[in-house]
Design a protein around this motif. Structure first.
Motif, mmCIF file in Angstrom:
data_model
loop_
_atom_site.group_PDB
_atom_site.id
_atom_site.type_symbol
_atom_site.label_atom_id
_atom_site.label_comp_id
_atom_site.label_asym_id
_atom_site.label_seq_id
_atom_site.Cartn_x
_atom_site.Cartn_y
_atom_site.Cartn_z
ATOM 1 N N ARG A 109 37.486 39.687 41.697
ATOM 2 C CA ARG A 109 37.585 40.340 40.392
ATOM 3 C C ARG A 109 39.038 40.483 39.951
ATOM 4 O O ARG A 109 39.371 40.265 38.787
ATOM 5 C CB ARG A 109 36.917 41.714 40.434
ATOM 6 C CG ARG A 109 35.417 41.670 40.482
ATOM 7 C CD ARG A 109 34.798 43.041 40.292
ATOM 8 N NE ARG A 109 35.198 43.637 39.025
ATOM 9 C CZ ARG A 109 34.748 44.816 38.596
ATOM 10 N NH1 ARG A 109 33.910 45.519 39.337
ATOM 11 N NH2 ARG A 109 35.147 45.305 37.445
ATOM 12 N N VAL A 110 39.909 40.860 40.890
ATOM 13 C CA VAL A 110 41.324 41.028 40.546
ATOM 14 C C VAL A 110 41.919 39.698 40.091
ATOM 15 O O VAL A 110 42.583 39.629 39.047
ATOM 16 C CB VAL A 110 42.106 41.593 41.742
ATOM 17 C CG1 VAL A 110 43.609 41.503 41.484
ATOM 18 C CG2 VAL A 110 41.718 43.038 42.007
ATOM 19 N N GLU A 113 40.537 38.584 36.657
ATOM 20 C CA GLU A 113 41.098 39.352 35.546
ATOM 21 C C GLU A 113 42.563 38.993 35.299
ATOM 22 O O GLU A 113 43.002 38.879 34.148
ATOM 23 C CB GLU A 113 40.972 40.856 35.834
ATOM 24 C CG GLU A 113 39.546 41.369 35.828
ATOM 25 C CD GLU A 113 38.913 41.297 34.456
ATOM 26 O OE1 GLU A 113 39.645 41.446 33.455
ATOM 27 O OE2 GLU A 113 37.690 41.071 34.366
ATOM 28 N N PRO A 124 44.090 45.327 36.171
ATOM 29 C CA PRO A 124 42.946 44.769 36.899
ATOM 30 C C PRO A 124 42.850 45.241 38.354
ATOM 31 O O PRO A 124 41.764 45.392 38.887
ATOM 32 C CB PRO A 124 43.205 43.258 36.839
ATOM 33 C CG PRO A 124 44.036 43.072 35.624
ATOM 34 C CD PRO A 124 44.920 44.279 35.553
ATOM 35 N N GLN A 127 41.428 48.771 38.088
ATOM 36 C CA GLN A 127 40.045 48.779 37.621
ATOM 37 C C GLN A 127 39.065 48.309 38.691
ATOM 38 O O GLN A 127 37.951 48.819 38.791
ATOM 39 C CB GLN A 127 39.928 47.899 36.380
ATOM 40 C CG GLN A 127 40.687 48.447 35.173
ATOM 41 C CD GLN A 127 40.846 47.429 34.072
ATOM 42 O OE1 GLN A 127 40.280 46.327 34.126
ATOM 43 N NE2 GLN A 127 41.638 47.768 33.057
#
Length: 264
Positions: A109-110, A113, A124, A127
């Protein structure tokens, strides 16, 4: 290329190092007893410290180690470090696998993003951090469950001495002042025995659910605390990236990308 490999190994080693520390903390948690003491507060502080260190190092690894499969291998090594430094068992192995799966999802995900942004930002990382923190708390609470379950099976459930003393102190204040010391002691002993019997009789049918209940309750408590403190690792990362850039450990590389649009 050689320098990049060395830096990758260094960051991986740092994450593995704090993972070993986290594994030791999980072992300490498994060894705690149900009695209330100041040791629990110190253990909570050590746990929060280990989670914070992993959050910082995991953020660095997820951001800097590319491609994704390389970061995933580092998180696999981190999960193995937790497993080996905690204990070699089925439960710790499952907990380590959960940590590996969620930390790999965090890295994915990091990087996704960050790749979608024009300019670098720690947003990111912050989050996606909830996934990683969720995994770490789940692993710690697994150790708590194992320790409580072992203690309950060996010794059963008893009223903590601190609570017992508090109840007896309240009852003692209600006794008539004209009682002799012997009468007062006899009454308090009887009250203590009756209170222990009633509490243990009430809890005994639900004894098997106590470990999972405590683990879930502590999980909710820790997750609430972590949500309030999750800004701290992000703050450290905001300060670390400029320092690493100025020291030459990492570089800011501008990239030219093609943009495709539709027009009339």
């Amino acid at each position: 290329m050689r320098g990049r490999i060395i830096k990758t190994v260094v960051f991986a080693a740092l994450l593995i190092g704090v993972s070993v520390y986290f594994g030791f903390v999980c072992g300490w948690i498994e060894g705690i007893t149900l009695s209330l003491s100041w040791d629990l507060l110190w253990l909570l502080l050590w746990l929060l410290l280990s989670i914070g260190l992993i959050a910082i190092m995991a953020g660095l690894v997820a951001t800097l180690i590319r491609p994704l499969w390389a970061a995933t291998l580092v998180f696999l090594a981190s999960a193995i470090a937790v497993f080996l430094s905690w204990e070699i068992s089925i439960f710790s192995g499952i907990a380590a696998l959960v940590y590996f799966a969620l930390s790999s999802l965090y890295a994915w995900r990091v990087q996704r993003e960050l790749d979608g942004r024009i300019k670098f930002s720690v947003g990111p990382i912050s989050q996606g951090q909830s996934i990683l923190l969720l995994a770490l708390i789940a692993v710690a609470c697994t150790g708590l469950y194992l320790g409580v379950d072992r203690e309950v099976k060996a010794e059963g459930i008893s009223v903590p001495p601190q609570i017992m003393d508090m109840v007896i102190g309240i009852a003692e204040d209600q006794l008539p002042p004209d009682l002799t010391p012997e009468e007062r002691a006899a009454i308090l002993a009887q009250l203590r025995a009756e209170f222990e019997t009633q509490v243990e009789g009430f809890i005994e049918p639900y004894e098997g659910y106590v470990p999972i209940g405590i683990a879930i309750g502590v999980f909710a408590f820790l997750y609430t605390i972590i949500q309030f403190l999750s800004w701290i690792p992000t703050l450290f990362l905001r300060g670390l990236f400029p320092i690493l850039t100025r020291t030459g450990a990492i570089k800011r590389i501008p990239e030219t990308v093609e943009v495709e649009r539709l027009r009339l």
